[in-house]
Design an enzyme around this catalytic site. Structure first.
Site, PDB file in Angstrom:
ATOM      1  N   GLY A   1       6.244   1.339 -17.025  1.00  0.00           N
ATOM      2  CA  GLY A   1       6.143   2.432 -17.991  1.00  0.00           C
ATOM      3  C   GLY A   1       6.471   3.749 -17.332  1.00  0.00           C
ATOM      4  O   GLY A   1       6.834   3.799 -16.158  1.00  0.00           O
TER       5      GLY A   1
ATOM      6  N   THR B   1      11.512   9.734 -15.841  1.00  0.00           N
ATOM      7  CA  THR B   1      12.169   9.718 -14.529  1.00  0.00           C
ATOM      8  C   THR B   1      13.362  10.663 -14.496  1.00  0.00           C
ATOM      9  O   THR B   1      13.651  11.267 -13.460  1.00  0.00           O
ATOM     10  CB  THR B   1      12.582   8.265 -14.187  1.00  0.00           C
ATOM     11  OG1 THR B   1      11.504   7.398 -14.520  1.00  0.00           O
ATOM     12  CG2 THR B   1      12.881   8.107 -12.724  1.00  0.00           C
TER      13      THR B   1
ATOM     14  N   LYS C   1      16.568   2.251 -15.723  1.00  0.00           N
ATOM     15  CA  LYS C   1      16.518   3.726 -15.846  1.00  0.00           C
ATOM     16  C   LYS C   1      16.632   4.417 -14.490  1.00  0.00           C
ATOM     17  O   LYS C   1      16.951   5.607 -14.423  1.00  0.00           O
ATOM     18  CB  LYS C   1      15.276   4.185 -16.619  1.00  0.00           C
ATOM     19  CG  LYS C   1      13.942   3.812 -16.008  1.00  0.00           C
ATOM     20  CD  LYS C   1      13.471   4.707 -14.882  1.00  0.00           C
ATOM     21  CE  LYS C   1      12.307   4.048 -14.174  1.00  0.00           C
ATOM     22  NZ  LYS C   1      11.882   4.720 -12.946  1.00  0.00           N
TER      23      LYS C   1
ATOM     24  N   ALA D   1       0.829  -1.211   0.000  1.00  0.00           N
ATOM     25  CA  ALA D   1       0.000   0.000   0.000  1.00  0.00           C
ATOM     26  C   ALA D   1       0.858   1.253   0.000  1.00  0.00           C
ATOM     27  O   ALA D   1       0.540   2.249   0.640  1.00  0.00           O
ATOM     28  CB  ALA D   1      -0.939  -0.020   1.210  1.00  0.00           C
TER      29      ALA D   1
ATOM     30  N   LYS E   1      10.154  -2.327  -9.705  1.00  0.00           N
ATOM     31  CA  LYS E   1      11.287  -1.981 -10.586  1.00  0.00           C
ATOM     32  C   LYS E   1      12.578  -2.067  -9.773  1.00  0.00           C
ATOM     33  O   LYS E   1      13.017  -1.066  -9.202  1.00  0.00           O
ATOM     34  CB  LYS E   1      11.111  -0.566 -11.136  1.00  0.00           C
ATOM     35  CG  LYS E   1       9.879  -0.378 -12.033  1.00  0.00           C
ATOM     36  CD  LYS E   1       9.701   1.074 -12.469  1.00  0.00           C
ATOM     37  CE  LYS E   1       8.535   1.232 -13.429  1.00  0.00           C
ATOM     38  NZ  LYS E   1       8.244   2.644 -13.783  1.00  0.00           N
TER      39      LYS E   1
ATOM     40  N   ARG F   1       1.456  -4.990   4.796  1.00  0.00           N
ATOM     41  CA  ARG F   1       1.926  -5.872   5.887  1.00  0.00           C
ATOM     42  C   ARG F   1       1.629  -5.241   7.253  1.00  0.00           C
ATOM     43  O   ARG F   1       1.677  -5.903   8.273  1.00  0.00           O
ATOM     44  CB  ARG F   1       3.416  -6.167   5.730  1.00  0.00           C
ATOM     45  CG  ARG F   1       4.289  -4.945   5.860  1.00  0.00           C
ATOM     46  CD  ARG F   1       5.681  -5.152   5.320  1.00  0.00           C
ATOM     47  NE  ARG F   1       6.204  -3.872   4.876  1.00  0.00           N
ATOM     48  CZ  ARG F   1       7.405  -3.423   5.149  1.00  0.00           C
ATOM     49  NH1 ARG F   1       8.238  -4.164   5.844  1.00  0.00           N
ATOM     50  NH2 ARG F   1       7.790  -2.239   4.707  1.00  0.00           N
TER      51      ARG F   1
ATOM     52  N   SER G   1      10.459  12.228  -9.316  1.00  0.00           N
ATOM     53  CA  SER G   1      11.150  10.936  -9.200  1.00  0.00           C
ATOM     54  C   SER G   1      12.062  10.924  -7.975  1.00  0.00           C
ATOM     55  O   SER G   1      12.899  11.819  -7.793  1.00  0.00           O
ATOM     56  CB  SER G   1      11.977  10.675 -10.460  1.00  0.00           C
ATOM     57  OG  SER G   1      13.030   9.779 -10.174  1.00  0.00           O
TER      58      SER G   1
ATOM     59  N   GLY H   1       1.220   1.073  -5.318  1.00  0.00           N
ATOM     60  CA  GLY H   1       0.117   0.157  -5.061  1.00  0.00           C
ATOM     61  C   GLY H   1      -1.192   0.916  -4.912  1.00  0.00           C
ATOM     62  O   GLY H   1      -2.237   0.504  -5.431  1.00  0.00           O
TER      63      GLY H   1
HETATM   64  N1  LIG Z   1       5.824   5.509  -7.116  1.00  0.00           N
HETATM   65  C1  LIG Z   1       5.891   5.427  -8.431  1.00  0.00           C
HETATM   66  O1  LIG Z   1       5.673   6.410  -9.118  1.00  0.00           O
HETATM   67  C2  LIG Z   1       6.215   4.112  -9.083  1.00  0.00           C
HETATM   68  C3  LIG Z   1       6.856   3.079  -8.396  1.00  0.00           C
HETATM   69  N2  LIG Z   1       7.152   1.916  -9.047  1.00  0.00           N
HETATM   70  C4  LIG Z   1       7.821   0.815  -8.373  1.00  0.00           C
HETATM   71  O2  LIG Z   1       6.911   0.205  -7.465  1.00  0.00           O
HETATM   72  C5  LIG Z   1       7.611  -0.304  -6.323  1.00  0.00           C
HETATM   73  C6  LIG Z   1       6.997   0.291  -5.066  1.00  0.00           C
HETATM   74  O3  LIG Z   1       7.199   1.688  -5.154  1.00  0.00           O
HETATM   75  P1  LIG Z   1       6.398   2.728  -4.253  1.00  0.00           P
HETATM   76  O4  LIG Z   1       5.023   2.249  -3.985  1.00  0.00           O
HETATM   77  O5  LIG Z   1       6.556   4.031  -4.898  1.00  0.00           O
HETATM   78  O6  LIG Z   1       7.275   2.664  -2.933  1.00  0.00           O
HETATM   79  P2  LIG Z   1       6.842   2.996  -1.440  1.00  0.00           P
HETATM   80  O7  LIG Z   1       8.098   3.192  -0.709  1.00  0.00           O
HETATM   81  O8  LIG Z   1       5.799   4.059  -1.431  1.00  0.00           O
HETATM   82  O9  LIG Z   1       6.155   1.640  -0.981  1.00  0.00           O
HETATM   83  C7  LIG Z   1       6.901   0.436  -0.884  1.00  0.00           C
HETATM   84  C8  LIG Z   1       5.939  -0.684  -0.558  1.00  0.00           C
HETATM   85  O10 LIG Z   1       6.709  -1.899  -0.412  1.00  0.00           O
HETATM   86  C9  LIG Z   1       6.363  -2.507   0.828  1.00  0.00           C
HETATM   87  N3  LIG Z   1       7.519  -3.229   1.361  1.00  0.00           N
HETATM   88  C10 LIG Z   1       8.772  -2.768   1.516  1.00  0.00           C
HETATM   89  N4  LIG Z   1       9.537  -3.701   2.120  1.00  0.00           N
HETATM   90  C11 LIG Z   1       8.723  -4.770   2.347  1.00  0.00           C
HETATM   91  C12 LIG Z   1       8.918  -6.027   2.957  1.00  0.00           C
HETATM   92  N5  LIG Z   1      10.109  -6.387   3.440  1.00  0.00           N
HETATM   93  N6  LIG Z   1       7.860  -6.872   3.004  1.00  0.00           N
HETATM   94  C13 LIG Z   1       6.664  -6.513   2.484  1.00  0.00           C
HETATM   95  N7  LIG Z   1       6.435  -5.320   1.904  1.00  0.00           N
HETATM   96  C14 LIG Z   1       7.446  -4.469   1.848  1.00  0.00           C
HETATM   97  C15 LIG Z   1       5.986  -1.351   1.746  1.00  0.00           C
HETATM   98  O11 LIG Z   1       5.206  -1.790   2.826  1.00  0.00           O
HETATM   99  C16 LIG Z   1       5.206  -0.474   0.776  1.00  0.00           C
HETATM  100  O12 LIG Z   1       3.883  -0.933   0.621  1.00  0.00           O
HETATM  101  C17 LIG Z   1       9.083   0.073  -6.522  1.00  0.00           C
HETATM  102  O13 LIG Z   1       9.767  -1.037  -7.076  1.00  0.00           O
HETATM  103  C18 LIG Z   1       9.020   1.225  -7.526  1.00  0.00           C
HETATM  104  O14 LIG Z   1      10.194   1.320  -8.309  1.00  0.00           O
HETATM  105  C19 LIG Z   1       6.804   1.727 -10.338  1.00  0.00           C
HETATM  106  C20 LIG Z   1       6.164   2.712 -11.041  1.00  0.00           C
HETATM  107  C21 LIG Z   1       5.826   3.973 -10.474  1.00  0.00           C
HETATM  108  O1  LIG Z   2       9.261   4.490 -11.881  1.00  0.00           O
HETATM  109  C1  LIG Z   2       8.846   5.616 -11.728  1.00  0.00           C
HETATM  110  C2  LIG Z   2       8.252   6.384 -12.823  1.00  0.00           C
HETATM  111  O2  LIG Z   2       7.981   5.594 -13.933  1.00  0.00           O
HETATM  112  C3  LIG Z   2       8.964   6.256 -10.398  1.00  0.00           C
HETATM  113  O3  LIG Z   2      10.212   6.813 -10.284  1.00  0.00           O
HETATM  114  P1  LIG Z   2      10.891   6.956  -8.835  1.00  0.00           P
HETATM  115  O4  LIG Z   2      10.858   5.582  -8.238  1.00  0.00           O
HETATM  116  O5  LIG Z   2      12.272   7.458  -9.132  1.00  0.00           O
HETATM  117  O6  LIG Z   2      10.072   7.938  -8.076  1.00  0.00           O
END
Ligand SMILES: NC(=O)C1=CN([C@@H]2O[C@H](COP(=O)(O)OP(=O)(O)OC[C@H]3O[C@@H](n4cnc5c(N)ncnc54)[C@H](O)[C@@H]3O)[C@@H](O)[C@H]2O)C=CC1
Ligand SMILES: O=C(CO)COP(=O)(O)O
Length: 310
Positions: free
Chosen positions: A112, A224, A167, A13, A84, A36, A230, A17
């Site tokens: 994307g 990004t 990236k 979350a 990612k 979690r 980012s 997510g």
């Molecule tokens: N925020 C964005 O704009 C985008 C993020 N992503 C990718 O999505 C993934 C998540 O990114 P965000 O949601 O932005 O990060 P965030 O830091 O906001 O959330 C990370 C999530 O991972 C969970 N998590 C971390 N360690 C954990 C563990 N040991 N066990 C279970 N859950 C765990 C956290 O509870 C949290 O729900 C990353 O790989 C990021 O690169 C992809 C596209 C866009």
């Molecule tokens: O993957 C992303 C945009 O596509 C999010 O970038 P950051 O994880 O660097 O914020």
């Protein structure tokens, strides 16, 4: 299962997510957003799901997989990974980890140019869902697609995922470039040279070169590397202002996967003898071995070469 899925469970979350959950909810799916920290029974929300989405950061992928293996998913559940990153223990991508753990389940990657805060504001964006199982990719495509969010499909999940993963290293470099105010010529040179470096690594790891020229490669590189939204860009930008990595990560809202990815990538490049000059300088910078200005100098003073060598 055709058309829009009815029940979607999202694990993680965090920022991404939550955004993905909103997109599916706006398309009239029933959405469970599981964290979690929520205390809710994971079994009860995954066993009724048509699609289980993993939107955790890479360090959360192995423990999430372990939980789901213990639960035992109903046959045919579509698994979607939106992470990612590279696993620091195995150096594998999330797709690899999910594939190994659930070889008989339809598995889809979503990646994307998707800065979540822009999507949350209802601004238009596009993404890619990729799978070896076309029907599963199409199900996920319809699950998220709207007039605001255009979803393409392809059949190169590894290349699609690696574009989004690699990236992040370049976004750190790009933040440095902007923080040091190196100008538009430097930025253009950096991003243009970043792409073949991503292709070199991505194809060595099993992705197709053409995928890196699409939304999940070049598209995400541009998004990004050009946006203060980012987190990875912010790491580079703030390093160039003189903050320490520890200070930056302490204050950063959410995960900057590029920090871990750089370290893993350098190990992979060493093992496979891949030429990754930008990643090498980002790595030295993150390790505190050089300053941002020295990283730029190191890149500029390399041996002269043909543009399309290696
Ligand atoms: N925020 C964005 O704009 C985008 C993020 N992503 C990718 O999505 C993934 C998540 O990114 P965000 O949601 O932005 O990060 P965030 O830091 O906001 O959330 C990370 C999530 O991972 C969970 N998590 C971390 N360690 C954990 C563990 N040991 N066990 C279970 N859950 C765990 C956290 O509870 C949290 O729900 C990353 O790989 C990021 O690169 C992809 C596209 C866009
Ligand atoms: O993957 C992303 C945009 O596509 C999010 O970038 P950051 O994880 O660097 O914020």
């Amino acid at each position: 299962m055709n058309g829009k899925a009815k029940v979607v469970t999202i694990i993680g979350a965090g920022a991404w997510g939550t955004t993905l959950g909103n997109l599916a909810f706006q398309n009239r799916s029933s959405v469970y957003l599981w964290s979690r920290h929520s205390g809710e029974d994971l079994r009860s929300v995954v066993c009724t799901a048509d699609v289980v989405v993993s939107a955790v950061s890479i360090k959360g992928v192995p423990p999430t997989i372990e939980k789901l293996q213990k639960i035992g998913l109903p046959e045919g559940t579509i698994l979607l990974t939106a992470t990612k990153g590279l696993d620091p223990v195995t150096t594998k991508t999330a797709f690899h980890l999910w594939r190994e753990a659930f070889p008989n389940f339809p598995l889809v990657v979503l990646s994307g140019p998707n800065l979540s805060k822009e999507i949350d504001r209802g601004l238009p964006a596009a993404t890619v869902v990729s799978s070896y199982e076309k029907t599963a990719a199409e199900t996920v495509q319809f699950l998220f697609a709207s007039e605001k969010f255009r979803v393409y499909i392809n059949d190169d999940p590894l290349g699609t995922e690696l574009g989004g993963t690699l990236k992040n290293v370049m976004a750190i470099a790009s933040g440095v470039c902007d923080g040091l105010q190196l100008g538009t010529n430097a930025k253009s040179a950096l991003l243009t040279r970043a792409l073949p470096e991503m292709v070199r690594v991505g194809t060595a790891l099993g992705g197709r070169a053409e995928t890196f020229f699409g939304l999940s490669g070049l598209g995400d590189l541009l998004a990004t590397c050009n946006s203060p939204l980012s987190r990875n860009y912010q790491v580079g930008y703030q390093l160039s202002l003189g903050l320490s990595l520890a200070e930056i990560l302490e204050r950063l809202e959410g995960t900057a996967e590029g920090v871990n990815t750089t370290e893993v990538l350098i190990r992979i490049a060493g093992d496979k003898n891949l030429y990754v000059p930008i990643a090498v300088q980002v790595h030295r910078l993150l390790q505190g071995e050089i300053t941002p200005a020295e990283a730029v100098t190191e890149l500029m003073r390399r041996d002269l070469k043909s543009e399309f060598d290696r």
